[in-house]
Design a protein around this motif. Structure first.
Motif, PDB file in Angstrom:
ATOM      1  N   THR A 149       0.818  -1.222   0.000  1.00 27.37           N
ATOM      2  CA  THR A 149       0.000   0.000   0.000  1.00 27.37           C
ATOM      3  C   THR A 149       0.850   1.271   0.000  1.00 27.37           C
ATOM      4  OG1 THR A 149      -0.160   0.165   2.419  1.00 27.37           O
ATOM      5  CG2 THR A 149      -1.828  -1.178   1.314  1.00 27.37           C
ATOM      6  N   CYS A 150       2.108   1.127  -0.351  1.00 31.35           N
ATOM      7  CA  CYS A 150       2.987   2.305  -0.373  1.00 31.35           C
ATOM      8  C   CYS A 150       4.097   2.055  -1.387  1.00 31.35           C
ATOM      9  CB  CYS A 150       3.592   2.530   1.015  1.00 31.35           C
ATOM     10  SG  CYS A 150       4.782   3.891   1.087  1.00 31.35           S
ATOM     11  N   THR A 151       4.370   3.054  -2.209  1.00 31.28           N
ATOM     12  CA  THR A 151       5.467   2.924  -3.167  1.00 31.28           C
ATOM     13  C   THR A 151       6.691   3.711  -2.703  1.00 31.28           C
ATOM     14  OG1 THR A 151       4.545   4.732  -4.471  1.00 31.28           O
ATOM     15  CG2 THR A 151       3.988   2.499  -5.169  1.00 31.28           C
ATOM     16  N   ASN A 152       6.676   4.140  -1.461  1.00 29.96           N
ATOM     17  CA  ASN A 152       7.794   4.914  -0.891  1.00 29.96           C
ATOM     18  C   ASN A 152       8.110   6.142  -1.745  1.00 29.96           C
ATOM     19  OD1 ASN A 152       8.065   3.175   1.210  1.00 29.96           O
ATOM     20  ND2 ASN A 152      10.032   2.318   0.604  1.00 29.96           N
ATOM     21  N   CYS A 153       7.060   6.729  -2.314  1.00 29.88           N
ATOM     22  CA  CYS A 153       7.301   7.836  -3.253  1.00 29.88           C
ATOM     23  C   CYS A 153       7.702   9.124  -2.528  1.00 29.88           C
ATOM     24  CB  CYS A 153       6.087   8.075  -4.135  1.00 29.88           C
ATOM     25  SG  CYS A 153       4.727   8.962  -3.344  1.00 29.88           S
ATOM     26  N   ARG A 154       7.407   9.205  -1.231  1.00 27.16           N
ATOM     27  CA  ARG A 154       7.833  10.319  -0.379  1.00 27.16           C
ATOM     28  C   ARG A 154       6.994  11.580  -0.569  1.00 27.16           C
ATOM     29  NH1 ARG A 154      14.305  11.576   0.342  1.00 27.16           N
ATOM     30  NH2 ARG A 154      14.382  11.456   2.606  1.00 27.16           N
ATOM     31  N   ARG A 155       5.886  11.467  -1.282  1.00 22.17           N
ATOM     32  CA  ARG A 155       5.074  12.658  -1.511  1.00 22.17           C
ATOM     33  C   ARG A 155       4.450  13.157  -0.209  1.00 22.17           C
ATOM     34  NH1 ARG A 155       0.273  14.836  -3.570  1.00 22.17           N
ATOM     35  NH2 ARG A 155       0.711  16.341  -5.213  1.00 22.17           N
ATOM     36  N   CYS A 156       4.057  12.218   0.657  1.00 22.05           N
ATOM     37  CA  CYS A 156       3.407  12.610   1.910  1.00 22.05           C
ATOM     38  C   CYS A 156       4.361  13.389   2.814  1.00 22.05           C
ATOM     39  CB  CYS A 156       2.869  11.375   2.636  1.00 22.05           C
ATOM     40  SG  CYS A 156       4.090  10.102   2.943  1.00 22.05           S
ATOM     41  N   THR A 157       5.641  13.114   2.676  1.00 21.64           N
ATOM     42  CA  THR A 157       6.621  13.809   3.512  1.00 21.64           C
ATOM     43  C   THR A 157       6.549  15.322   3.301  1.00 21.64           C
ATOM     44  OG1 THR A 157       8.094  11.911   3.511  1.00 21.64           O
ATOM     45  CG2 THR A 157       9.114  14.040   3.958  1.00 21.64           C
ATOM     46  N   LEU A 158       6.330  15.700   2.039  1.00 22.20           N
ATOM     47  CA  LEU A 158       6.274  17.133   1.735  1.00 22.20           C
ATOM     48  C   LEU A 158       5.009  17.788   2.284  1.00 22.20           C
ATOM     49  CD1 LEU A 158       7.588  17.277  -1.947  1.00 22.20           C
ATOM     50  CD2 LEU A 158       8.846  17.610   0.173  1.00 22.20           C
ATOM     51  N   SER A 159       4.025  16.977   2.673  1.00 21.65           N
ATOM     52  CA  SER A 159       2.778  17.530   3.191  1.00 21.65           C
ATOM     53  C   SER A 159       2.676  17.429   4.703  1.00 21.65           C
ATOM     54  CB  SER A 159       1.582  16.799   2.564  1.00 21.65           C
ATOM     55  OG  SER A 159       1.236  17.403   1.346  1.00 21.65           O
ATOM     56  N   CYS A 160       3.720  16.968   5.354  1.00 19.02           N
ATOM     57  CA  CYS A 160       3.662  16.801   6.809  1.00 19.02           C
ATOM     58  C   CYS A 160       4.128  18.074   7.518  1.00 19.02           C
ATOM     59  CB  CYS A 160       4.535  15.629   7.242  1.00 19.02           C
ATOM     60  SG  CYS A 160       4.608  15.479   9.042  1.00 19.02           S
ATOM     61  N   PRO A 161       3.288  18.670   8.335  1.00 23.60           N
ATOM     62  CA  PRO A 161       3.703  19.896   9.044  1.00 23.60           C
ATOM     63  C   PRO A 161       4.896  19.658   9.965  1.00 23.60           C
ATOM     64  CG  PRO A 161       1.333  19.471   9.327  1.00 23.60           C
ATOM     65  CD  PRO A 161       1.927  18.262   8.695  1.00 23.60           C
ATOM     66  N   MET A 162       5.049  18.426  10.429  1.00 26.83           N
ATOM     67  CA  MET A 162       6.142  18.134  11.352  1.00 26.83           C
ATOM     68  C   MET A 162       7.420  17.696  10.634  1.00 26.83           C
ATOM     69  SD  MET A 162       5.467  18.657  14.559  1.00 26.83           S
ATOM     70  CE  MET A 162       6.742  17.689  15.344  1.00 26.83           C
ATOM     71  N   GLY A 163       7.327  17.454   9.325  1.00 26.55           N
ATOM     72  CA  GLY A 163       8.502  16.996   8.594  1.00 26.55           C
ATOM     73  C   GLY A 163       8.809  15.527   8.824  1.00 26.55           C
ATOM     74  N   VAL A 164       7.780  14.754   9.110  1.00 31.42           N
ATOM     75  CA  VAL A 164       7.968  13.319   9.320  1.00 31.42           C
ATOM     76  C   VAL A 164       8.220  12.648   7.967  1.00 31.42           C
ATOM     77  CG1 VAL A 164       6.820  11.182   9.993  1.00 31.42           C
ATOM     78  CG2 VAL A 164       6.592  13.222  11.412  1.00 31.42           C
ATOM     79  N   ASP A 165       9.300  11.885   7.877  1.00 27.68           N
ATOM     80  CA  ASP A 165       9.671  11.235   6.617  1.00 27.68           C
ATOM     81  C   ASP A 165       9.061   9.830   6.585  1.00 27.68           C
ATOM     82  OD1 ASP A 165      10.795  10.593   4.238  1.00 27.68           O
ATOM     83  OD2 ASP A 165      12.880  10.913   4.860  1.00 27.68           O
ATOM     84  N   THR A 166       7.785   9.783   6.268  1.00 26.76           N
ATOM     85  CA  THR A 166       7.047   8.522   6.327  1.00 26.76           C
ATOM     86  C   THR A 166       7.636   7.469   5.388  1.00 26.76           C
ATOM     87  OG1 THR A 166       5.012   9.565   7.050  1.00 26.76           O
ATOM     88  CG2 THR A 166       4.781   7.495   5.868  1.00 26.76           C
ATOM     89  N   ALA A 167       8.064   7.895   4.202  1.00 26.26           N
ATOM     90  CA  ALA A 167       8.609   6.919   3.255  1.00 26.26           C
ATOM     91  C   ALA A 167       9.857   6.242   3.819  1.00 26.26           C
ATOM     92  CB  ALA A 167       8.929   7.593   1.927  1.00 26.26           C
ATOM     93  N   THR A 168      10.664   7.005   4.523  1.00 24.10           N
ATOM     94  CA  THR A 168      11.862   6.417   5.126  1.00 24.10           C
ATOM     95  C   THR A 168      11.466   5.414   6.212  1.00 24.10           C
ATOM     96  OG1 THR A 168      13.274   8.290   4.620  1.00 24.10           O
ATOM     97  CG2 THR A 168      13.925   6.954   6.497  1.00 24.10           C
ATOM     98  N   LEU A 169      10.445   5.750   6.983  1.00 25.44           N
ATOM     99  CA  LEU A 169       9.984   4.813   8.018  1.00 25.44           C
ATOM    100  C   LEU A 169       9.457   3.534   7.374  1.00 25.44           C
ATOM    101  CD1 LEU A 169       8.168   7.156  10.586  1.00 25.44           C
ATOM    102  CD2 LEU A 169      10.579   6.506  10.460  1.00 25.44           C
ATOM    103  N   ASN A 170       8.722   3.701   6.271  1.00 21.92           N
ATOM    104  CA  ASN A 170       8.199   2.503   5.606  1.00 21.92           C
ATOM    105  C   ASN A 170       9.324   1.659   5.028  1.00 21.92           C
ATOM    106  OD1 ASN A 170       5.721   1.054   4.819  1.00 21.92           O
ATOM    107  ND2 ASN A 170       6.490   1.386   2.740  1.00 21.92           N
ATOM    108  N   ARG A 171      10.345   2.328   4.518  1.00 18.90           N
ATOM    109  CA  ARG A 171      11.481   1.569   3.984  1.00 18.90           C
ATOM    110  C   ARG A 171      12.189   0.806   5.114  1.00 18.90           C
ATOM    111  NH1 ARG A 171      16.935   2.184   3.450  1.00 18.90           N
ATOM    112  NH2 ARG A 171      17.771   0.779   1.859  1.00 18.90           N
ATOM    113  N   ILE A 172      12.278   1.429   6.271  1.00 17.55           N
ATOM    114  CA  ILE A 172      12.902   0.732   7.396  1.00 17.55           C
ATOM    115  C   ILE A 172      12.072  -0.494   7.771  1.00 17.55           C
ATOM    116  CG2 ILE A 172      13.403   0.912   9.874  1.00 17.55           C
ATOM    117  CD1 ILE A 172      14.306   3.780   9.344  1.00 17.55           C
ATOM    118  N   MET A 173      10.752  -0.324   7.783  1.00 20.85           N
ATOM    119  CA  MET A 173       9.906  -1.484   8.100  1.00 20.85           C
ATOM    120  C   MET A 173      10.124  -2.596   7.075  1.00 20.85           C
ATOM    121  SD  MET A 173       7.912  -3.237   9.820  1.00 20.85           S
ATOM    122  CE  MET A 173       7.011  -2.456  11.137  1.00 20.85           C
ATOM    123  N   ARG A 174      10.204  -2.227   5.802  1.00 26.87           N
ATOM    124  CA  ARG A 174      10.486  -3.232   4.773  1.00 26.87           C
ATOM    125  C   ARG A 174      11.814  -3.941   5.063  1.00 26.87           C
ATOM    126  NH1 ARG A 174       9.026  -1.153  -1.294  1.00 26.87           N
ATOM    127  NH2 ARG A 174       6.789  -0.844  -1.020  1.00 26.87           N
TER     128      ARG A 174
END
Lengths: 233, 589
Positions: free
Chosen positions: B104-129
């Motif tokens: 359910t995620c392509t690690n595209c990192r688009r959501c990171t640019l929309s996070c007010p806190m600067g959370v790098d969700t794609a990086t977290l998902n890559r770590i989980m992978r």
């Protein structure tokens, strides 16, 4: 110091102790965060003509004041949420100021302009907090990602805003708020708030400078931040 | 109710997580306030608005729970208060997380640019992978591809002999096209200025991009080479989260560059290849940049700016738009050069919105193309991308990424957009004005000697080809193309007939569709391989279902000799057929 009843005096002392404890725990929190290694990007700068690590970090840090910088706050729906965010957080600042100033110089809070501003900010934040509770409870997405801490923090802040508005009203003799118990209750709730914050999601503001600088520096180094957009269609 | 005990795999993941906790990662783990602002940035959310599990913060929470349960003060003391009580405990939990993290995620990192806190969700998902991969929990496609990259040095399991053979084949084609052998592809040329690294997809499915790049290098008079090893610029470590694999793969390229003494590595048009080789590889490998590295797009642009090649944009008159690869634009700041180059080699460039770092994912990134079990969801999530493309009115979608080529081709077909996907190397090669550049000295032919034709008119003359496809119009099309190329064509509309015809007529090549009623192409292929009379007959899969690619390569028989996706380019089909037959004969003799 102003003249206060023994009960209020006790509440004020506890309140200042809570502040000191919070400061200590916050220091430990930051020390904990800094205990992890800071990863360094070994790659050479990605697009130096466009950006760099410093520029990215600087822009990212002040992102909070630039609603146009993110798609999530640039859209009409997102901008509405951004405004509510501003009101909510200004209310937090006003609420904390209220607690401290009321113990040091309560007369300042009775200056009409100050009183009106404080009341407007705290009531505004209270209304936004109510909206946020509804949003978190009613939207399946928000329910899915919410923890007890998320709910409790929000409800606690809502009560705190409500009590803060009543406290400000008490200080200026409005709304029929004559009992000192309101101010005492507000100080105790603020004390609890200060003690709870470092262990809850509310501590996010402590991390904000770190997370924003890290992501801004990382993407700035690569040249993709601040975001460059093509002309609009 | 008591909770089950932690399994060994979960304990191993917790140990591994401790090694991945940098200050930046911990910041992203503790910084999320669950505000939901990332939601609308994700193409999965936009496609499945009623499924809250698509929201980026929920995906990142899978790692966050594990972190809070083991490293966070409150999470360790009162787990249920911060959701740490829902951290994975059993192997079944890990299977669920696997589907979230990979599906359910392509690690595209688009959501990171929309996070007010600067959370790098794609990086977290890559770590989980990475944690899941560490304990062997991953989609089958990821496992196979990772294994190939570890063992063979490239993610598509291309053997060295096949790679070198393909380069020779492309050199031969260049010689046929140009009438001389000066543009032949140099391999392992020590001291060359440029080492050109490619995506193995080019060897396996699209070798003409290699030929086009070679043509451009030759036209520019560049000193270049392709390495015999360390040539794969892609790196599945980026997708699987395996930093070990990432480091090994990057180091192979770097070591080869040092060994050859080149001045620069030029990376063919591949988004994740560019990011892995140019940006992340040095971090995974733990070394400084071995030599400067750049995308082939930058190289081609420089050739034009320096006047080393001349281009004629009127040769690319159709309207084109540009799709930014997430890895190029968002993670590497590489987005202006392709536009500059496009404006030089095409006549009608139409921007796509949003674009650059805010562009939507092609939906084929993050290794999604090798995870066929998630294909239906992936295609549904592509609706926003399809809408973006449709709005441009373009006939050609240009991208500088091979993953994007596959992802976009899939969605264009799925949504009936009626356009095609090209890369800049295709457009530059097409726009190249060869008579304006230095060419080898022409030797005038004596009048009585006839110059041999450059192209072979009937490259398949005397060949017998069996076309297997259940669709009448496709069968007719393939038959016509092969007959026009001089071949004798046999046909079959189902698997049983195909096997019977192949046994009786012993064709030189079988063109096989995969999706057929009754015995499908995969079963037919396996039976052909297991039947003594047909096991040696080369097979070229021609299918409109790229998601079946992995299925057929996973069979316990020798893989097909070729693979083409529909719609098929006529020239490419003939070239492939010709090459496969020639290659097989060379091996036999």
């Amino acid at each position: 110091m102003h003249d206060v009843s023994p009960a209020l005096h006790t509440a004020e002392i506890i309140h200042w102790i809570a502040l000191a404890v919070m400061a200590v725990v916050y220091s430990l929190r930051i020390r904990w965060l800094l205990s992890f290694n800071l990863a360094r990007d070994r790659s050479v700068p990605g697009n130096p003509a466009q950006s760099n690590a410093k520029k990215g970090a600087r822009h990212s840090l002040f992102n909070v004041a630039m609603p146009w910088s993110m798609e999530s706050t640039r859209s009409r729906k997102g901008f509405g949420f951004y405004l509510s965010f501003v009101v909510f957080h200004l209310g937090v600042v006003a609420g904390i100021a209220l607690a401290f100033v009321s113990t040091i110089a309560p007369d300042v809070l009775r200056i009409p302009a100050v009183a009106t501003t404080m009341l407007a900010l705290i009531v505004g934040a209270f209304l936004v907090a109510l909206y946020r509770i509804a949003r978190r409870l009613l939207r399946p997405l928000m329910r899915l990602i919410s923890t007890p801490d998320d709910y409790f923090s929000l409800i606690m802040l809502t009560v705190w805003f409500g009590l803060g508005a009543c406290t400000q009203a008490h200080l200026i003799g409005a709304w029929g708020m004559t009992s000192e118990a309101i101010l005492i209750a507000y100080l105790y709730l603020t004390s609890f708030f200060l003690l709870y914050v470092p262990f809850s999601k509310i501590s996010h503001y402590l991390y904000y400078p770190f997370t924003r600088i890290y992501i801004g520096r990382a993407l700035g180094h690569r040249g993709s931040y601040p975001v460059v957009r093509g002309e609009e269609a | 109710m008591s909770r089950p005990a932690k399994t060994h795999k979960v304990k191993m993941m917790e140990q591994q997580l401790a090694k991945k906790l940098t200050r930046q990662v911990v910041g992203s783990l503790v910084g999320c306030v669950h505000c939901g602002m990332c939601n609308d940035a994700c193409h999965y959310v936009l496609a499945f608005p009623d499924d809250p599990k698509m929201t980026p913060s929920y995906k990142a929470d899978q790692l966050r729970k594990l972190f809070k349960a083991n490293f966070d003060w409150t999470g360790k003391a009162i787990p249920w208060w911060v959701g740490a009580d829902k951290a994975p405990l059993t192997d079944d939990d890990l299977e669920v997380i696997k589907d979230i993290s990979f599906g359910t995620c392509t690690n595209c990192r688009r959501c990171t640019l929309s996070c007010p806190m600067g959370v790098d969700t794609a990086t977290l998902n890559r770590i989980m992978r990475g944690l899941l991969s560490h304990v062997g929990v991953m989609p089958e496609g990821v496992r196979v591809v990772s294994k190939d990259q570890w063992e063979l040095g490239n993610q598509m399991g291309v053997l060295k002999e096949d790679y070198v053979d393909t380069l020779e084949w492309m050199s031969e084609e260049l010689e046929e096209d140009l009438g001389h052998g000066e543009a032949a592809i140099p391999v392992d040329k020590a001291g060359a200025k440029i080492m050109y690294c490619i995506n193995p997809r080019e060897v396996k499915y699209d070798p003409r991009t290699i030929k086009e790049a070679a043509l451009i290098f030759w036209a520019a008079g560049e000193s270049w080479t392709m390495p015999s090893e360390g040539w794969d610029n892609t790196n599945f470590g980026l997708f699987s989260g395996d930093d070990g694999l990432g480091g090994v793969s990057a180091r192979r390229e770097y070591d080869k560059a040092r060994q050859l003494g080149v001045e620069k590595i030029v990376i063919s048009e591949c988004g994740h290849g560019f990011r892995s080789t140019r940006c992340e590889g040095v971090n995974w490998a733990g070394e400084q940049q071995p030599v400067p590295m750049e995308s082939a797009v930058m190289t081609m642009l420089r050739f034009i700016k320096e006047g080393r090649i001349k281009v004629d944009p009127t040769r690319n008159p159709e309207r084109v738009t540009f799709h930014d690869s997430c890895n190029n634009a968002r993670s590497c700041g590489f987005y202006e050069e392709p536009r500059e180059l496009l404006k030089l080699v095409t006549m009608d460039f139409q921007e796509m919105y949003p674009n650059r770092a805010e562009n939507y994912c092609c939906t084929g990134g993050g290794g999604a193309m090798s995870m066929s079990e998630y294909t239906p969801r992936r295609l549904e999530s592509a609706k926003v991308k399809a809408d973006q493309i449709r709005a441009t009115g373009a006939k050609v979608v240009v991208t500088s990424c091979h993953n994007c080529v596959d992802g976009l081709s899939d969605l264009i077909k799925h949504y009936g957009l009626g356009c095609e996907v090209k890369q800049l190397v295709n457009l530059v090669a097409n726009a190249l004005v060869l008579d304006e550049v230095k060419e080898p000295e022409a030797v005038p032919a004596p009048a009585e000697i006839e110059v041999a034709p450059v192209a072979v008119a009937s490259p398949l003359a005397g060949r017998k080809i069996l076309v297997v496809d259940d669709e009448d119009d496709v069968r007719l099309f393939l038959t016509t193309v092969f007959e026009d190329a001089g071949a004798q064509v046999l046909t079959a509309s189902d698997g049983d007939t195909a096997v019977a015809v192949a046994r009786e007529h012993q064709p030189d090549l079988i063109s096989l569709d995969l999706s057929m009623p009754g015995k499908d192409g995969v079963e037919t292929f396996v039976e052909l391989r297991r039947t003594p009379e047909t096991e040696e007959i080369p097979v070229c899969v021609v299918t409109g279902h790229p998601e079946f690619r992995q299925v057929i390569y996973d069979r316990p028989v020798a893989p097909p000799e070729g693979y083409l996706g529909k719609p098929v380019d006529e020239d490419k089909l003939v070239a492939y057929a010709h090459h496969i037959i020639e290659h097989r004969e060379a091996k036999v003799h």
